[in-house]
Design a protein around this motif. Structure first.
Motif, mmCIF file in Angstrom:
data_model
loop_
_atom_site.group_PDB
_atom_site.id
_atom_site.type_symbol
_atom_site.label_atom_id
_atom_site.label_comp_id
_atom_site.label_asym_id
_atom_site.label_seq_id
_atom_site.Cartn_x
_atom_site.Cartn_y
_atom_site.Cartn_z
ATOM 1 N N LYS A 24 0.820 -1.205 0.000
ATOM 2 C CA LYS A 24 0.000 0.000 0.000
ATOM 3 C C LYS A 24 0.855 1.256 0.000
ATOM 4 C CE LYS A 24 -3.738 -2.401 2.295
ATOM 5 N NZ LYS A 24 -4.386 -2.670 3.571
ATOM 6 N N VAL A 25 2.074 1.135 0.492
ATOM 7 C CA VAL A 25 2.984 2.273 0.603
ATOM 8 C C VAL A 25 4.314 1.903 -0.039
ATOM 9 C CG1 VAL A 25 4.199 3.783 2.222
ATOM 10 C CG2 VAL A 25 1.899 2.984 2.767
ATOM 11 N N ARG A 26 4.843 2.818 -0.826
ATOM 12 C CA ARG A 26 6.154 2.605 -1.442
ATOM 13 C C ARG A 26 7.244 2.955 -0.438
ATOM 14 N NH1 ARG A 26 8.170 4.708 -7.309
ATOM 15 N NH2 ARG A 26 10.302 3.928 -7.133
ATOM 16 N N CYS A 27 8.274 2.140 -0.410
ATOM 17 C CA CYS A 27 9.382 2.465 0.479
ATOM 18 C C CYS A 27 10.063 3.734 -0.026
ATOM 19 C CB CYS A 27 10.361 1.308 0.569
ATOM 20 S SG CYS A 27 11.254 0.951 -0.940
ATOM 21 N N LYS A 28 10.650 4.494 0.875
ATOM 22 C CA LYS A 28 11.243 5.773 0.503
ATOM 23 C C LYS A 28 12.622 5.619 -0.119
ATOM 24 C CE LYS A 28 8.576 8.311 3.850
ATOM 25 N NZ LYS A 28 8.527 9.000 5.119
ATOM 26 N N ALA A 29 13.346 4.637 0.317
ATOM 27 C CA ALA A 29 14.705 4.448 -0.178
ATOM 28 C C ALA A 29 14.700 3.689 -1.510
ATOM 29 C CB ALA A 29 15.532 3.673 0.845
ATOM 30 N N ASP A 30 15.745 3.911 -2.273
ATOM 31 C CA ASP A 30 15.939 3.096 -3.471
ATOM 32 C C ASP A 30 16.510 1.759 -3.030
ATOM 33 O OD1 ASP A 30 15.026 4.906 -5.359
ATOM 34 O OD2 ASP A 30 16.976 5.876 -5.551
ATOM 35 N N VAL A 31 15.746 0.725 -3.205
ATOM 36 C CA VAL A 31 16.206 -0.613 -2.824
ATOM 37 C C VAL A 31 16.215 -1.499 -4.055
ATOM 38 C CG1 VAL A 31 15.438 -0.438 -0.415
ATOM 39 C CG2 VAL A 31 13.886 -1.336 -2.136
ATOM 40 N N ASP A 32 17.113 -2.457 -4.069
ATOM 41 C CA ASP A 32 17.198 -3.344 -5.220
ATOM 42 C C ASP A 32 16.960 -4.806 -4.860
ATOM 43 O OD1 ASP A 32 19.536 -3.856 -3.843
ATOM 44 O OD2 ASP A 32 20.872 -3.351 -5.498
ATOM 45 N N LYS A 33 16.675 -5.053 -3.568
ATOM 46 C CA LYS A 33 16.483 -6.431 -3.135
ATOM 47 C C LYS A 33 15.464 -6.480 -1.997
ATOM 48 C CE LYS A 33 20.194 -8.852 -3.050
ATOM 49 N NZ LYS A 33 20.148 -9.744 -4.191
ATOM 50 N N ILE A 34 14.636 -7.521 -2.030
ATOM 51 C CA ILE A 34 13.702 -7.802 -0.953
ATOM 52 C C ILE A 34 14.201 -9.046 -0.235
ATOM 53 C CG2 ILE A 34 11.382 -8.622 -0.407
ATOM 54 C CD1 ILE A 34 10.376 -6.959 -2.800
#
Length: 119
Positions: A24-34
């Motif tokens: 529902k909410v996008r994370c604020k940081a640029d991430v490339d892995k979950i």
């Protein structure tokens, strides 16, 4: 980032039938892995997935873009986003299943995040 995910959805991610993880909410940081934390009853970190793309748009539009590889049905999707205008979908790339699932404490965490936590 580490995401808490229902074991049923984790299984579908690991077997390749679910190529999108919805939030529902996008994370604020640029991430490339979950990093994938399977919630109760598993309660272990079971793998990780590369993020290939982040889609953020109107709920209906995100469904149109992801439905074929969503790994969930439209009814479940609509219930999840009920009352929301925007949807976020992380398109998953390469998925790695850990041979030995890990504890949250192995990542310095004392509790499972409600949604996600940055590592």
């Amino acid at each position: 980032m580490l995401l808490s995910i229902n074991p049923q959805h984790v299984d579908n991610i690991l077997n390749g039938s679910k190529k999108f993880e919805f939030r529902k909410v996008r994370c604020k940081a640029d991430v490339d892995k979950i990093v994938i934390y399977a919630t109760s009853p598993v309660r272990r970190i079971v793998g990780e997935a590369d993020i290939m793309e982040v889609i953020e748009d109107a709920v209906d539009k995100v469904w149109e873009m992801t439905a074929e590889l969503a790994g969930i049905c439209r009814v479940f999707y609509d219930q999840y986003y009920q009352g929301k205008e925007k949807a976020v979908a992380y398109r998953l790339g390469k998925v790695k299943k850990y041979k030995n699932p890990l504890f949250l404490s192995d990542f310095g965490l004392n509790y499972a995040p409600q949604s996600f936590v940055y590592l």
